[in-house]
Design a protein around this motif. Structure first.
Motif, PDB file in Angstrom:
ATOM      1  N   ASN A 153       0.823  -1.209   0.000  1.00 16.88           N
ATOM      2  CA  ASN A 153       0.000   0.000   0.000  1.00 16.88           C
ATOM      3  C   ASN A 153       0.858   1.260   0.000  1.00 16.88           C
ATOM      4  O   ASN A 153       0.597   2.186  -0.759  1.00 16.88           O
ATOM      5  N   ARG A 154       1.867   1.283   0.851  1.00 14.73           N
ATOM      6  CA  ARG A 154       2.738   2.472   0.886  1.00 14.73           C
ATOM      7  C   ARG A 154       3.434   2.689  -0.438  1.00 14.73           C
ATOM      8  O   ARG A 154       3.470   3.808  -0.950  1.00 14.73           O
TER       9      ARG A 154
ATOM     10  N   ASN B  67       0.278   2.829  -3.571  1.00 16.01           N
ATOM     11  CA  ASN B  67      -0.762   3.854  -3.437  1.00 16.01           C
ATOM     12  C   ASN B  67      -0.247   5.194  -2.933  1.00 16.01           C
ATOM     13  O   ASN B  67      -0.642   6.232  -3.448  1.00 16.01           O
ATOM     14  N   GLU B  68       0.604   5.168  -1.918  1.00 14.60           N
ATOM     15  CA  GLU B  68       1.072   6.427  -1.339  1.00 14.60           C
ATOM     16  C   GLU B  68       2.256   7.019  -2.107  1.00 14.60           C
ATOM     17  O   GLU B  68       2.273   8.201  -2.404  1.00 14.60           O
TER      18      GLU B  68
ATOM     19  N   LYS C 136       3.434   5.870  -5.091  1.00 17.85           N
ATOM     20  CA  LYS C 136       3.257   5.702  -6.540  1.00 17.85           C
ATOM     21  C   LYS C 136       4.465   5.038  -7.198  1.00 17.85           C
ATOM     22  O   LYS C 136       4.879   5.368  -8.298  1.00 17.85           O
TER      23      LYS C 136
END
Length: 108
Positions: free
Chosen positions: A68-69, A72-73, A75
């Protein structure tokens, strides 16, 4: 292009009945920091993401945090290749759907 090439994370491994998850979290956070510091274009995880084909729930949760990091965060796309310790069928679940988000899973 800049890549970070890693392998053999073995998330969920225990050593002499000692859970290594917090140590693994610490090291994985260092990889994330390195990726940001060096403005990498992708992270490659080449096999043995988990320590066994059916990983414990806390190992799955840690991988979810890291993915996720990165994706999503930050990129930063991930290319994840299943290894002999990974249950490639489980690891590859929804891989076609996740590819559009930047998580590319090679099951075999």
């Amino acid at each position: 292009m800049k890549f970070i090439h890693t392998s053999d994370w073995h998330i969920g491994r225990q050593l002499h009945n000692q859970n290594l998850l917090e140590d693994q979290r610490f090291v994985l956070n260092q990889i994330l920091d390195f990726a940001v510091e060096h403005d990498v274009d992708a992270v490659i995880i080449a096999g043995d993401i988990y320590d066994r084909s059916i990983p414990p729930a806390n190992a799955v949760a840690l991988l979810d945090e890291v993915v996720n990091r990165l994706v999503n965060e930050l990129k930063i796309p991930i290319i994840m290749i299943a290894g002999n310790h990974d249950g490639h069928e489980r690891l590859g679940f929804a891989s076609r759907q996740m590819a559009g988000a930047g998580l590319h899973i090679v099951r075999r």
